[in-house]
Enzyme design. Structure first.
Site, PDB file in Angstrom:
ATOM      1  N   LYS A   1     -18.654   2.616  -1.657  1.00  0.00           N
ATOM      2  CA  LYS A   1     -17.330   2.820  -2.242  1.00  0.00           C
ATOM      3  C   LYS A   1     -17.185   1.985  -3.514  1.00  0.00           C
ATOM      4  O   LYS A   1     -17.660   0.844  -3.577  1.00  0.00           O
ATOM      5  CB  LYS A   1     -16.249   2.447  -1.225  1.00  0.00           C
TER       6      LYS A   1
ATOM      7  N   SER B   1      -7.934   6.014   1.070  1.00  0.00           N
ATOM      8  CA  SER B   1      -8.509   5.950  -0.261  1.00  0.00           C
ATOM      9  C   SER B   1     -10.025   6.154  -0.284  1.00  0.00           C
ATOM     10  O   SER B   1     -10.609   6.369  -1.339  1.00  0.00           O
ATOM     11  CB  SER B   1      -8.198   4.580  -0.876  1.00  0.00           C
TER      12      SER B   1
ATOM     13  N   SER C   1      -7.329   3.676   5.366  1.00  0.00           N
ATOM     14  CA  SER C   1      -8.168   4.299   4.344  1.00  0.00           C
ATOM     15  C   SER C   1      -9.605   4.570   4.759  1.00  0.00           C
ATOM     16  O   SER C   1     -10.356   5.169   3.999  1.00  0.00           O
ATOM     17  CB  SER C   1      -8.167   3.447   3.065  1.00  0.00           C
TER      18      SER C   1
END
Length: 495
Positions: free
Chosen positions: A78, A158, A182
């Protein structure tokens, strides 16, 4: 290559060790899949050269018989995690061009195990979002589609790029972060497993901060076993993180026995919300039935302060974001706005932030600054912290009464169309976190497990909330559900 990239961590580990698959071959397969997946927009950058270099080193360790569990496993990272000399922007224009000269603790641990970096994954800007539509790279597209409908769907947020990449077999597994759901919400939207550990289990050092008392990194994988393997590699005390817990890391994989006889699983009545789709309600009941059939006792419980969780979260998280994001000022690194004659330092700050931060980040920073201001600090921030304490005490009371884990839906709905909430009140988007934020406020572990498809052919997940520091027991409960439901559906390839 698709059969190779579709491997789980445990399958790849076994095939690498047996010599059936080579580490470089596996890395090349994932890099090729990542480079060919432009329509999904899951990757912000593909690190082909680094991947092949790491894969070569991993193969030497495998050949020498010195291969930890993650050795040779291609991962997506990420964009919130710093990776040395690789663009790490947190999907924000204000960090344009930033290449850290160090690795986060999590990625350092993974590289030490011999894992391979396929690239950085798209996400909501500074992890602020539930649909991966706030990114400076543009939205990520869910590899799943509605039956008979080609509209692009959100992968959740997210960690939307991480979820989409794992679901579409663009990497074997991925890192994610979870501040209010998330990891778990995008995992549910894409039919994968997402693990949010106990706060303090995984170091936050080198991860771009959103809300420091809530953020926690975790694995996003194709199976519960994979989640257990990867969580073990990511966990451990880190003296560079003052919130990192100095407690032993158990063997999470060894705990996956599938035996939950005598366990008491709580079903909180407050999670039965108005307007919940029938598919989600049926899925929840199915999960409870499967656990009961496996020998667990299903117990109705009450978490009375749940209804205050979202408002408390959306005071605390923006307040901490306002503090954390103050460092992005155009002076030290990242974007710097052009100044005109006569402009001063205040103009530099204002213009840089106006140009660099997206609208959702601006909204949350302004909200956070407001609730921290002198006239409103007690009325909002302090009150929200008191509510947070009550929420944590709800869980403590339930666990002290002998409940071993709690079963809830992971999300209030399946994946929705990108752009469908553009004109909606922001609160409607925030409601996606209704089942997940309590876990972050209380610092507890949680895992999302895919259980089935709804009537439109989209995946849905269930969430298991565990006792603090008892991720092993929580994952074993998730493993039991995974085995009972036999979910192995994959999105039909269209990208």
């Amino acid at each position: 290559m698709s059969d190779i990239t579709g491997l789980t961590i445990s399958e790849a580990r076994d095939r690498l060790r047996s010599g059936d698959v080579g580490a470089v071959e596996l890395a090349e397969g994932c890099v090729s899949a990542a480079k060919a997946s432009g329509e999904l927009n899951a990757y912000s950058v593909v690190t082909e050269e680094l991947a092949l270099e790491q894969a070569g080193a991993a193969q030497k360790r495998i050949d020498a018989g010195d291969a930890p569990d993650m050795c040779g496993i291609p991962l997506g990272i990420k964009d919130l995690f710093c990776v040395e000399n690789v663009p790490s922007q947190a999907a924000s224009n204000i960090l344009g061009g930033f290449k850290p000269q160090y690795d986060s603790t999590v990625t350092t641990k993974l590289w030490e195990q011999g894992a391979v970096c396929v690239g950085k994954l798209n996400m909501d800007e500074f992890a602020m979002g539930s649909s991966n539509e706030t990114s400076c790279y543009g939205p990520v597209v869910n590899p799943w589609r509605l039956e008979g409908d080609n509209r692009p769907l959100t992968p959740g947020g997210s960690s939307g790029g991480s979820a989409a990449a794992v679901a579409a077999d663009l990497c074997i597994a991925a890192t994610g972060t979870d501040t209010g759901g998330s990891i778990r919400q995008p995992a549910a939207f894409t039919g994968i497993v997402g693990v949010k550990p106990t706060y303090g289990r995984v170091s936050r050092w080198g991860i771009v901060a959103f809300a420091s008392s809530l953020d926690q990194a975790g694995p996003m994988t194709k199976s519960v076993r994979d989640g257990a393997i990867m969580l073990g590699a990511m966990s451990g005390h880190d003296p560079k993180d003052s919130t990192s817990a100095n407690i032993p890391v158990p063997d999470f994989e060894a705990a996956l026995t599938g035996d939950i006889r005598g366990k008491r699983i709580g079903i909180p009545k407050e999670y039965r919300i108005d307007g919940m789709p029938a598919d989600i309600e049926a899925l929840w009941q199915k999960g409870a039935d499967m656990l009961r059939d496996a020998g667990a006792e299903i117990v109705d419980i009450s978490l009375p302060h749940t209804k205050y969780a979202l408002p408390a979260y959306y005071v605390i998280a923006p307040a901490e974001a306002s503090s954390n994001l103050a460092r992005y000022d155009g002076v030290r690194y990242g974007r710097r706005a052009e100044l005109g004659a006569g402009d001063g330092i205040t103009d530099l700050y204002e213009r840089t932030r106006a140009e660099g931060f997206g609208h959702e980040v601006q909204r949350r920073v302004m909200l956070g600054t407001y609730v921290l201001s002198a006239g409103f600090y007690d009325a909002y921030y302090i009150r929200a912290q008191k509510v947070r304490t009550l929420i944590r005490q709800d869980f403590e009371r339930v666990f002290n009464d002998g409940i071993d884990a709690i079963l809830t839906p992971a999300t209030p709905s399946p994946a929705f169309a990108l752009g469908s909430m553009d004109d909606a009140d922001p609160v409607e988007m925030y409601l996606n976190d209704v089942f997940t934020v309590t876990v972050n406020l209380a610092g507890l572990p949680g895992v999302s497990v895919p259980v089935g498809l709804d009537h439109n052919g989209l995946p849905n997940g269930l969430q298991i909330i565990g006792r603090p520091w008892e991720e092993a027991d929580m994952l074993n409960t998730a493993y039991t559900i995974e085995a009972a439901c036999g979910f192995n559906d994959k999105p039909e390839r269209w990208w």
